[in-house]
Design a protein around this motif. Structure first.
Motif, PDB file in Angstrom:
ATOM      1  N   ALA A 192       0.852  -1.188   0.000  1.00  0.00           N
ATOM      2  CA  ALA A 192       0.000   0.000   0.000  1.00  0.00           C
ATOM      3  C   ALA A 192       0.887   1.238   0.000  1.00  0.00           C
ATOM      4  O   ALA A 192       1.738   1.392   0.875  1.00  0.00           O
ATOM      5  CB  ALA A 192      -0.897  -0.001   1.234  1.00  0.00           C
ATOM      6  N   LEU A 193       0.722   2.108  -0.983  1.00  0.00           N
ATOM      7  CA  LEU A 193       1.481   3.355  -1.071  1.00  0.00           C
ATOM      8  C   LEU A 193       0.602   4.494  -0.564  1.00  0.00           C
ATOM      9  O   LEU A 193      -0.527   4.662  -1.040  1.00  0.00           O
ATOM     10  CB  LEU A 193       1.915   3.627  -2.512  1.00  0.00           C
ATOM     11  N   HIS A 194       1.106   5.234   0.408  1.00  0.00           N
ATOM     12  CA  HIS A 194       0.388   6.382   0.971  1.00  0.00           C
ATOM     13  C   HIS A 194       1.234   7.633   0.825  1.00  0.00           C
ATOM     14  O   HIS A 194       2.438   7.601   1.090  1.00  0.00           O
ATOM     15  CB  HIS A 194       0.114   6.170   2.471  1.00  0.00           C
ATOM     16  N   LEU A 195       0.599   8.726   0.428  1.00  0.00           N
ATOM     17  CA  LEU A 195       1.239  10.038   0.446  1.00  0.00           C
ATOM     18  C   LEU A 195       0.761  10.728   1.714  1.00  0.00           C
ATOM     19  O   LEU A 195      -0.440  10.890   1.923  1.00  0.00           O
ATOM     20  CB  LEU A 195       0.843  10.863  -0.780  1.00  0.00           C
ATOM     21  N   ALA A 196       1.688  11.130   2.567  1.00  0.00           N
ATOM     22  CA  ALA A 196       1.324  11.719   3.853  1.00  0.00           C
ATOM     23  C   ALA A 196       1.596  13.215   3.867  1.00  0.00           C
ATOM     24  O   ALA A 196       2.623  13.670   3.362  1.00  0.00           O
ATOM     25  CB  ALA A 196       2.108  11.048   4.978  1.00  0.00           C
ATOM     26  N   ASP A 197       0.659  13.951   4.449  1.00  0.00           N
ATOM     27  CA  ASP A 197       0.814  15.372   4.730  1.00  0.00           C
ATOM     28  C   ASP A 197       1.345  16.154   3.521  1.00  0.00           C
ATOM     29  O   ASP A 197       2.364  16.833   3.615  1.00  0.00           O
ATOM     30  CB  ASP A 197       1.746  15.544   5.935  1.00  0.00           C
ATOM     31  N   PRO A 198       0.667  16.079   2.372  1.00  0.00           N
ATOM     32  CA  PRO A 198       1.192  16.793   1.202  1.00  0.00           C
ATOM     33  C   PRO A 198       1.227  18.299   1.431  1.00  0.00           C
ATOM     34  O   PRO A 198       0.315  18.865   2.041  1.00  0.00           O
ATOM     35  CB  PRO A 198       0.215  16.424   0.085  1.00  0.00           C
ATOM     36  N   SER A 199       2.282  18.923   0.961  1.00  0.00           N
ATOM     37  CA  SER A 199       2.423  20.373   1.064  1.00  0.00           C
ATOM     38  C   SER A 199       1.387  21.049   0.165  1.00  0.00           C
ATOM     39  O   SER A 199       0.815  20.407  -0.719  1.00  0.00           O
ATOM     40  CB  SER A 199       3.831  20.772   0.623  1.00  0.00           C
ATOM     41  N   PRO A 200       1.130  22.339   0.360  1.00  0.00           N
ATOM     42  CA  PRO A 200       0.174  23.036  -0.513  1.00  0.00           C
ATOM     43  C   PRO A 200       0.488  22.914  -2.014  1.00  0.00           C
ATOM     44  O   PRO A 200      -0.424  22.641  -2.800  1.00  0.00           O
ATOM     45  CB  PRO A 200       0.225  24.483  -0.018  1.00  0.00           C
ATOM     46  N   PRO A 201       1.762  23.049  -2.448  1.00  0.00           N
ATOM     47  CA  PRO A 201       2.024  22.868  -3.881  1.00  0.00           C
ATOM     48  C   PRO A 201       1.704  21.442  -4.358  1.00  0.00           C
ATOM     49  O   PRO A 201       1.180  21.241  -5.454  1.00  0.00           O
ATOM     50  CB  PRO A 201       3.517  23.157  -4.035  1.00  0.00           C
ATOM     51  N   MET A 202       1.995  20.465  -3.521  1.00  0.00           N
ATOM     52  CA  MET A 202       1.713  19.077  -3.884  1.00  0.00           C
ATOM     53  C   MET A 202       0.211  18.832  -3.934  1.00  0.00           C
ATOM     54  O   MET A 202      -0.297  18.195  -4.859  1.00  0.00           O
ATOM     55  CB  MET A 202       2.373  18.137  -2.870  1.00  0.00           C
ATOM     56  N   THR A 203      -0.519  19.351  -2.955  1.00  0.00           N
ATOM     57  CA  THR A 203      -1.972  19.202  -2.930  1.00  0.00           C
ATOM     58  C   THR A 203      -2.596  19.820  -4.178  1.00  0.00           C
ATOM     59  O   THR A 203      -3.488  19.236  -4.796  1.00  0.00           O
ATOM     60  CB  THR A 203      -2.555  19.852  -1.658  1.00  0.00           C
ATOM     61  N   ARG A 204      -2.118  20.982  -4.549  1.00  0.00           N
ATOM     62  CA  ARG A 204      -2.623  21.665  -5.752  1.00  0.00           C
ATOM     63  C   ARG A 204      -2.367  20.827  -6.998  1.00  0.00           C
ATOM     64  O   ARG A 204      -3.253  20.637  -7.826  1.00  0.00           O
ATOM     65  CB  ARG A 204      -1.983  23.043  -5.877  1.00  0.00           C
ATOM     66  N   LEU A 205      -1.155  20.313  -7.140  1.00  0.00           N
ATOM     67  CA  LEU A 205      -0.830  19.490  -8.313  1.00  0.00           C
ATOM     68  C   LEU A 205      -1.692  18.231  -8.353  1.00  0.00           C
ATOM     69  O   LEU A 205      -2.216  17.864  -9.412  1.00  0.00           O
ATOM     70  CB  LEU A 205       0.650  19.119  -8.308  1.00  0.00           C
ATOM     71  N   LEU A 206      -1.861  17.572  -7.225  1.00  0.00           N
ATOM     72  CA  LEU A 206      -2.685  16.364  -7.174  1.00  0.00           C
ATOM     73  C   LEU A 206      -4.127  16.668  -7.575  1.00  0.00           C
ATOM     74  O   LEU A 206      -4.754  15.892  -8.302  1.00  0.00           O
ATOM     75  CB  LEU A 206      -2.651  15.749  -5.775  1.00  0.00           C
ATOM     76  N   HIS A 207      -4.637  17.802  -7.123  1.00  0.00           N
ATOM     77  CA  HIS A 207      -6.010  18.179  -7.456  1.00  0.00           C
ATOM     78  C   HIS A 207      -6.142  18.551  -8.941  1.00  0.00           C
ATOM     79  O   HIS A 207      -7.067  18.091  -9.622  1.00  0.00           O
ATOM     80  CB  HIS A 207      -6.460  19.336  -6.568  1.00  0.00           C
ATOM     81  N   LEU A 208      -5.246  19.369  -9.442  1.00  0.00           N
ATOM     82  CA  LEU A 208      -5.319  19.821 -10.839  1.00  0.00           C
ATOM     83  C   LEU A 208      -5.186  18.672 -11.839  1.00  0.00           C
ATOM     84  O   LEU A 208      -5.782  18.710 -12.915  1.00  0.00           O
ATOM     85  CB  LEU A 208      -4.246  20.873 -11.126  1.00  0.00           C
ATOM     86  N   THR A 209      -4.404  17.666 -11.480  1.00  0.00           N
ATOM     87  CA  THR A 209      -4.180  16.535 -12.383  1.00  0.00           C
ATOM     88  C   THR A 209      -5.119  15.363 -12.107  1.00  0.00           C
ATOM     89  O   THR A 209      -5.031  14.336 -12.781  1.00  0.00           O
ATOM     90  CB  THR A 209      -2.725  16.041 -12.269  1.00  0.00           C
ATOM     91  N   CYS A 210      -5.986  15.515 -11.109  1.00  0.00           N
ATOM     92  CA  CYS A 210      -6.937  14.468 -10.701  1.00  0.00           C
ATOM     93  C   CYS A 210      -6.247  13.197 -10.212  1.00  0.00           C
ATOM     94  O   CYS A 210      -6.873  12.147 -10.106  1.00  0.00           O
ATOM     95  CB  CYS A 210      -7.924  14.146 -11.821  1.00  0.00           C
ATOM     96  N   THR A 211      -4.973  13.285  -9.923  1.00  0.00           N
ATOM     97  CA  THR A 211      -4.273  12.105  -9.400  1.00  0.00           C
ATOM     98  C   THR A 211      -4.604  11.877  -7.928  1.00  0.00           C
ATOM     99  O   THR A 211      -4.289  10.815  -7.392  1.00  0.00           O
ATOM    100  CB  THR A 211      -2.752  12.209  -9.603  1.00  0.00           C
ATOM    101  N   ASP A 212      -5.259  12.856  -7.301  1.00  0.00           N
ATOM    102  CA  ASP A 212      -5.723  12.631  -5.931  1.00  0.00           C
ATOM    103  C   ASP A 212      -6.818  11.574  -5.892  1.00  0.00           C
ATOM    104  O   ASP A 212      -7.160  11.067  -4.834  1.00  0.00           O
ATOM    105  CB  ASP A 212      -6.192  13.928  -5.278  1.00  0.00           C
ATOM    106  N   ARG A 213      -7.319  11.193  -7.060  1.00  0.00           N
ATOM    107  CA  ARG A 213      -8.330  10.134  -7.149  1.00  0.00           C
ATOM    108  C   ARG A 213      -7.714   8.732  -7.222  1.00  0.00           C
ATOM    109  O   ARG A 213      -8.408   7.746  -6.988  1.00  0.00           O
ATOM    110  CB  ARG A 213      -9.219  10.355  -8.367  1.00  0.00           C
ATOM    111  N   VAL A 214      -6.440   8.652  -7.575  1.00  0.00           N
ATOM    112  CA  VAL A 214      -5.808   7.332  -7.711  1.00  0.00           C
ATOM    113  C   VAL A 214      -4.723   7.076  -6.666  1.00  0.00           C
ATOM    114  O   VAL A 214      -4.324   5.939  -6.470  1.00  0.00           O
ATOM    115  CB  VAL A 214      -5.227   7.106  -9.131  1.00  0.00           C
ATOM    116  N   LEU A 215      -4.250   8.123  -6.017  1.00  0.00           N
ATOM    117  CA  LEU A 215      -3.240   7.980  -4.976  1.00  0.00           C
ATOM    118  C   LEU A 215      -3.903   8.091  -3.610  1.00  0.00           C
ATOM    119  O   LEU A 215      -4.800   8.912  -3.418  1.00  0.00           O
ATOM    120  CB  LEU A 215      -2.167   9.058  -5.125  1.00  0.00           C
TER     121      LEU A 215
END
Length: 135
Positions: free
Chosen positions: A100-123
């Motif tokens: 299981a791969l988890h991303l923990a406590d993403p920084s604001p730039p990381m959160t923004r990138l994950l949201h803009l690319t919709c990868t927050d749906r797969v990670l």
């Protein structure tokens, strides 16, 4: 050679012990063990010139086939598409081997990138260190 996640620090791909002495924006990581698997804590700026450092660290951590691999992103100031691609490749490899791969406590730039690319749906994203989402 240190174990794949035995608590060592690297800057620009060179393993070293102790503290990190680096320029303010260089990418660096520290790997520490946890009961369920390694935690890779990232800091600085992750871009095309530094992505190989993270990719190698994730490959080394996954080589031990842990139950969980946590990538802590709270101190990451910048990430570009190559860094995101390294995380997505690690997710695929982890999934194939049952980690299981988890991303923990993403920084604001990381959160923004994950949201803009919709990868927050797969990670799997854990907004607070130590928590686990049900994704």
């Amino acid at each position: 050679m240190p174990p794949p996640y035995g608590g060592w620090t690297a800057e620009r791909g060179r393993p070293r012990g102790g503290l990190i002495d680096r320029a303010e924006h260089d990418f660096a990581f520290h790997v520490r063990p946890s009961p369920s698997g390694p935690v890779v804590a990232c800091s600085g700026e992750l871009d095309l010139h530094e992505v190989h450092v993270l990719a190698r660290a994730l490959d080394d951590a996954l080589a031990a086939a842990p139950l969980t691999l946590v990538v802590h992103l709270g101190a990451l100031d910048f990430i570009d598409s190559s860094g995101l691609n390294a995380l997505l490749h690690a997710r695929i490899r982890a999934e194939r081997q049952g980690t299981a791969l988890h991303l923990a406590d993403p920084s604001p730039p990381m959160t923004r990138l994950l949201h803009l690319t919709c990868t927050d749906r797969v990670l799997t994203i854990d907004p607070i260190p130590g928590t686990r989402s049900a994704r």
